[in-house]
Design an enzyme around this catalytic site. Structure first.
Site, PDB file in Angstrom:
ATOM      1  N   TYR A  61       0.823  -1.225   0.000  1.00  0.00           N
ATOM      2  CA  TYR A  61       0.000   0.000   0.000  1.00  0.00           C
ATOM      3  C   TYR A  61       0.857   1.275   0.000  1.00  0.00           C
ATOM      4  O   TYR A  61       0.847   2.045  -0.969  1.00  0.00           O
ATOM      5  CB  TYR A  61      -0.945  -0.083   1.206  1.00  0.00           C
ATOM      6  CG  TYR A  61      -1.709   1.181   1.517  1.00  0.00           C
ATOM      7  CD1 TYR A  61      -2.351   1.906   0.511  1.00  0.00           C
ATOM      8  CD2 TYR A  61      -1.812   1.628   2.842  1.00  0.00           C
ATOM      9  CE1 TYR A  61      -3.069   3.062   0.821  1.00  0.00           C
ATOM     10  CE2 TYR A  61      -2.528   2.763   3.152  1.00  0.00           C
ATOM     11  CZ  TYR A  61      -3.150   3.482   2.144  1.00  0.00           C
ATOM     12  OH  TYR A  61      -3.847   4.619   2.458  1.00  0.00           O
ATOM     13  N   THR A  78       6.867   3.348  13.008  1.00  0.00           N
ATOM     14  CA  THR A  78       5.450   3.457  13.362  1.00  0.00           C
ATOM     15  C   THR A  78       5.214   4.164  14.686  1.00  0.00           C
ATOM     16  O   THR A  78       6.065   4.132  15.588  1.00  0.00           O
ATOM     17  CB  THR A  78       4.843   2.037  13.452  1.00  0.00           C
ATOM     18  OG1 THR A  78       3.542   2.119  14.052  1.00  0.00           O
ATOM     19  CG2 THR A  78       5.673   1.118  14.314  1.00  0.00           C
ATOM     20  N   TYR A 135       4.397  -5.856  17.490  1.00  0.00           N
ATOM     21  CA  TYR A 135       4.670  -5.137  16.238  1.00  0.00           C
ATOM     22  C   TYR A 135       5.522  -3.896  16.510  1.00  0.00           C
ATOM     23  O   TYR A 135       6.574  -3.683  15.892  1.00  0.00           O
ATOM     24  CB  TYR A 135       3.341  -4.771  15.563  1.00  0.00           C
ATOM     25  CG  TYR A 135       3.458  -3.725  14.489  1.00  0.00           C
ATOM     26  CD1 TYR A 135       4.279  -3.934  13.382  1.00  0.00           C
ATOM     27  CD2 TYR A 135       2.759  -2.520  14.587  1.00  0.00           C
ATOM     28  CE1 TYR A 135       4.394  -2.960  12.388  1.00  0.00           C
ATOM     29  CE2 TYR A 135       2.862  -1.562  13.597  1.00  0.00           C
ATOM     30  CZ  TYR A 135       3.683  -1.778  12.505  1.00  0.00           C
ATOM     31  OH  TYR A 135       3.798  -0.816  11.534  1.00  0.00           O
TER      32      TYR A 135
END
Ligand SMILES: NC(=O)c1ccc[n+]([C@@H]2O[C@H](COP(=O)([O-])OP(=O)(O)OC[C@H]3O[C@@H](n4cnc5c(N)ncnc54)[C@H](O)[C@@H]3O)[C@@H](O)[C@H]2O)c1
Ligand SMILES: O=c1ccn([C@@H]2O[C@H](COP(=O)(O)OP(=O)(O)O[C@H]3O[C@H](CO)[C@@H](O)[C@H](O)[C@H]3O)[C@@H](O)[C@H]2O)c(=O)[nH]1
Length: 332
Positions: free
Chosen positions: A11, A116, A140
């Site tokens: 993406y 992130t 994550y």
């Protein structure tokens, strides 16, 4: 000289590849298509393979003169990472370590990491600054933080300069309407709400309405994928022109609750979008909102598509044109 983009069939990677090509860069994409789509990569640029495959990396680095690596390839689902942490350590930390090992052997010294907001965990203050504590609430975020730390030591030992871009919540699609978000299975809030608007789902689940926020639902900072794409180009410029790297938040500095996102999507699509409250999702912090002041002052980055309505409208434009997503997905 070319830029190697790992995960460039995904993406955010595919939107960044577009931006790089528009800037006149030569690009090579390495993607194993475990999540991505061959159709989003311009003709002739895709090398299909795993970033963990050292032999393949050697062949690539011998064949192309690689100046810098932009590393998107990773697993990135908060909830799944809590269920399957080792899968995340393997594909995020081990993969990055192998890539950096081969880069170091070939003397490649510029690296841009997809990091992130999940590196922060439950923030101590809003908006979040890069100097704030990093105590991830899910594996994550831990794996991305581990890569950031690896990068620091790679600079000390090998002189590899890196920029870690801590994205908040990527959303939206390319203005031309031909590439957009198609994760399988989809787990992200905005595309799932749009699937309700398209009649593909009956309702959207709200994961918990008992958080300490104004309406009880989680607050996130949604950032347009085109603004993220531009930040990668600016990160490359920083590495080239200043020879330094850094860690940068990328967000709009404005938070929206899950309920607000649903309401805004109702307004954009004109669809009633029924919702129902379900249990919290493991690993979710209540609020993540960025201060992107550092990216503005050091990278010269300013989001151009900051309104939530505009972000949702661009995603809606893509989803309406591609109600079944891309046709080429491996899982199809
Ligand atoms: N989507 C978000 O909101 C968001 C937010 C913050 C950070 N990120 C990070 O940005 C990056 C891209 O996210 P995305 O949403 O575009 O994800 P994505 O799944 O669409 O893209 C990842 C791409 O990497 C490829 N890939 C994964 N492992 C690979 C491997 N070992 N070898 C080769 N290819 C591999 C996949 O096939 C896919 O095309 C990820 O690193 C993610 O952690 C995403
Ligand atoms: O059906 C759904 C899906 C999501 N949510 C909530 O919506 C918010 C956004 O969720 P989602 O779109 O799944 O994104 P995040 O889990 O916040 O994670 C994204 O944003 C992070 C940065 O903030 C990145 O690190 C991740 O890779 C990326 O998936 C969260 O509060 C979820 O609990 C729901 O209530 N219902």
């Amino acid at each position: 000289m070319a830029i190697l983009v790992t995960g460039g069939a995904g993406y955010i990677g595919s939107h960044t590849v577009r931006e790089l090509l528009e800037q006149g860069e030569k690009v090579v994409v390495l993607d194993n298509l475990c999540k991505g789509h061959a159709a989003v990569v311009p003709e002739g640029l895709l090398v299909r393979g795993d970033v963990q495959d050292k032999e393949l990396l050697h062949r690539l680095f011998r064949r192309y003169e690689i100046e810098a690596v932009i590393h998107f390839a990773a697993f990135s689902l908060v909830g799944e990472s809590v269920q399957e942490p080792l899968k995340y350590y393997e594909n995020n930390v081990v993969t990055a370590q192998r890539l950096l090992t081969v880069m170091q052997e070939y003397g490649i010294k510029k690296f841009v990491l997809s990091s992130t907001a999940a590196t922060y965990g439950d923030p101590q203050g809003i908006p979040i600054q890069e100097t704030d504590p990093t105590i991830p609430t899910n594996p994550y975020g831990e794996t991305k933080l581990a890569i950031e730390k690896m990068l620091r030591w790679c600079d000390v030992a090998y002189g590899i300069k890196s920029v870690a871009l801590r994205y908040f919540n990527a959303a939206g699609a390319h203005p031309e309407g031909d590439i957009g978000e198609d994760h399988r299975p989809e787990s992200h809030l905005i595309p799932l709400i749009l699937q309700v608007a398209l009649g593909q789902r009956d309702t959207i689940s709200i994961y918990g309405d008992d958080y300490e926020t104004q309406d009880g639902t989680c607050i996130r900072d949604y950032i347009h994928v085109m603004d993220l794409a531009q930040a990668h180009w600016l990160a490359l410029k920083l590495l080239r022109e200043k020879g330094t790297g850094g860690i940068y938040n990328l967000g709009n500095g404005q938070g929206f609750s899950v309920k607000e996102v649903i309401a805004r999507t109702r307004a954009v699509t004109g669809h009633p979008i029924p919702s129902r409250v379900s249990a919290r999702r493991a690993g979710d912090p209540a609020v993540l909102v960025a201060s992107a002041a550092k990216a503005e002052s050091e990278l010269g980055w300013r989001p151009k598509h900051s309104g939530l309505g505009e972000i949702i409208a661009s995603a809606w434009n893509w989803h309406r044109r591609h109600p079944s997503g891309f046709a080429d997905h491996e899982a199809d």
